[in-house]
Write an enzyme that holds these catalytic residues in place. Structure first.
Site, short mmCIF file in Angstrom:
data_model
loop_
_atom_site.label_atom_id
_atom_site.label_comp_id
_atom_site.label_asym_id
_atom_site.label_seq_id
_atom_site.Cartn_x
_atom_site.Cartn_y
_atom_site.Cartn_z
CD GLU A 10 -1.53 -2.33 1.62
OE1 GLU A 10 -0.51 -2.69 1.98
OE2 GLU A 10 -2.39 -3.52 1.90
CG HIS A 60 0.25 -6.86 0.01
ND1 HIS A 60 -0.55 -5.71 0.49
CD2 HIS A 60 -0.36 -6.91 -1.23
CE1 HIS A 60 -1.46 -5.30 -0.05
NE2 HIS A 60 -1.52 -6.17 -1.37
CG HIS A 104 -0.24 0.53 5.06
ND1 HIS A 104 -1.07 0.45 6.09
CD2 HIS A 104 0.23 -0.80 4.72
CE1 HIS A 104 -0.98 -0.59 6.53
NE2 HIS A 104 -0.43 -1.67 5.48
CG HIS A 116 -4.95 -1.93 6.46
ND1 HIS A 116 -4.33 -1.78 5.15
CD2 HIS A 116 -3.96 -2.97 6.74
CE1 HIS A 116 -3.33 -2.38 4.68
NE2 HIS A 116 -3.38 -3.40 5.57
CD GLU A 135 0.04 -3.12 8.58
OE1 GLU A 135 0.84 -3.34 7.69
OE2 GLU A 135 -1.22 -3.47 8.27
ZN ZN Z 1 -0.79 -4.58 2.75
#
Ligand code: ZN
Length: 275
Positions: A10, A60, A104, A116, A135
């Protein structure tokens, strides 16, 4: 000199929508090419600075996004979605430095492309020691547990902002500026690659002097969920405490055990589905 690379998609320059990084439509192939090129640029820089071994962990979606034949540095490729170490699978204490590529922003933060936190249908916010994290902040627990510094983080501006409190010395490479959750101003790949290569080189040169993530132990992960069902499910894991209707905490002195419980909660809570 061993380099560990965990990558997401992302936060890659040029990627702004799910059809470029999930499923099997025509846009995905270009997304995967852009991703590979950013990883290779960072590896090329690290090679210049004398790095000799690379492990690239695909973090991912289905976690099988790259053609392993095209990875530079004769990198080992960790792929496949069912990994106990998830975004940090394969990190051991014999690595010298970590790169996070294509990261991201968090779901709860400022606008960031496809923001997210692990699972968009599950988590509404994640905190480590009461600091709101993306993350990278959760993954930093594994870096701390294995005592390997994080030297490079790439993504958009939100990624850098959120990583900064825990990873002050990591070189932040901003390859795009998110306008909304589905739009960004993207650096031309040539420029992004040049910056990633320079940062890879500098991160390897500086590896020995980079401090470990600034996470005080014992640490607490606070997980806020979309639904109370998800919080209930998570609380079935030993060590996960229900904090209120839609949130749970995990506290402990061993950052690797904390991350393991968190991964368990990720896998389990998906079963309750989202809103
Ligand atoms: Zn991802």
């Amino acid at each position: 000199m061993k380099v560990y690379i965990s990558f997401d998609m992302e936060g890659i320059s040029g990627i702004v929508d799910w059809d470029q990084c999930t499923g099997s439509g025509p846009a995905v192939a270009m997304g995967q090419e852009l991703t590979l090129a950013e990883i290779n640029a960072a590896i090329d820089g690290a090679l210049k600075a004398g790095a000799t071994e690379f492990v690239v962990n695909d973090a991912h979606y289905r976690m099988q996004n790259l053609d392993p034949r095209l990875l530079h540095g004769d990198a080992t490729y960790i792929s496949g979605a069912h990994k106990p170490g998830y975004m940090m699978e394969g990190l051991t204490s014999d690595f010298d430095v970590i790169f996070f590529i294509g990261y991201h922003g968090s779901i709860s933060g400022v606008p960031s492309v496809m923001s997210h936190s692990y699972s968009p249908s599950v988590f509404t916010e994640l905190r480590v020691n009461d600091i709101e994290v993306g993350e990278s902040g959760v993954n930093a627990l594994v870096a701390l547990g294995q005592r390997v510094p994080i030297g490079l983080i790439s993504g958009d501006r939100a990624t850098a902002l959120q990583a900064e409190p825990l990873m002050k010395q990591a070189i932040m490479v901003q390859v795009k500026d998110s306008i909304t959750r589905y739009a960004a101003s993207n650096l031309h790949p040539h420029i992004a690659h040049k910056r990633l290569s320079e940062a890879g080189e500098r991160a390897v040169e500086a590896a020995k002097s980079i401090e470990l993530p600034a996470i005080e132990l014992p640490a607490t992960i606070t997980m806020s969920f979309q639904t109370s069902d998800q919080a209930e499910l998570a609380s079935w894991i030993t060590g996960v405490e229900r904090a209120d209707l839609r949130s749970c905490t995990i506290t402990g002195s061993d950052p690797l055990a904390l991350y393991r419980s968190f991964v368990g909660a990720c896998y389990l809570t998906r079963q309750a589905q989202g809103r």
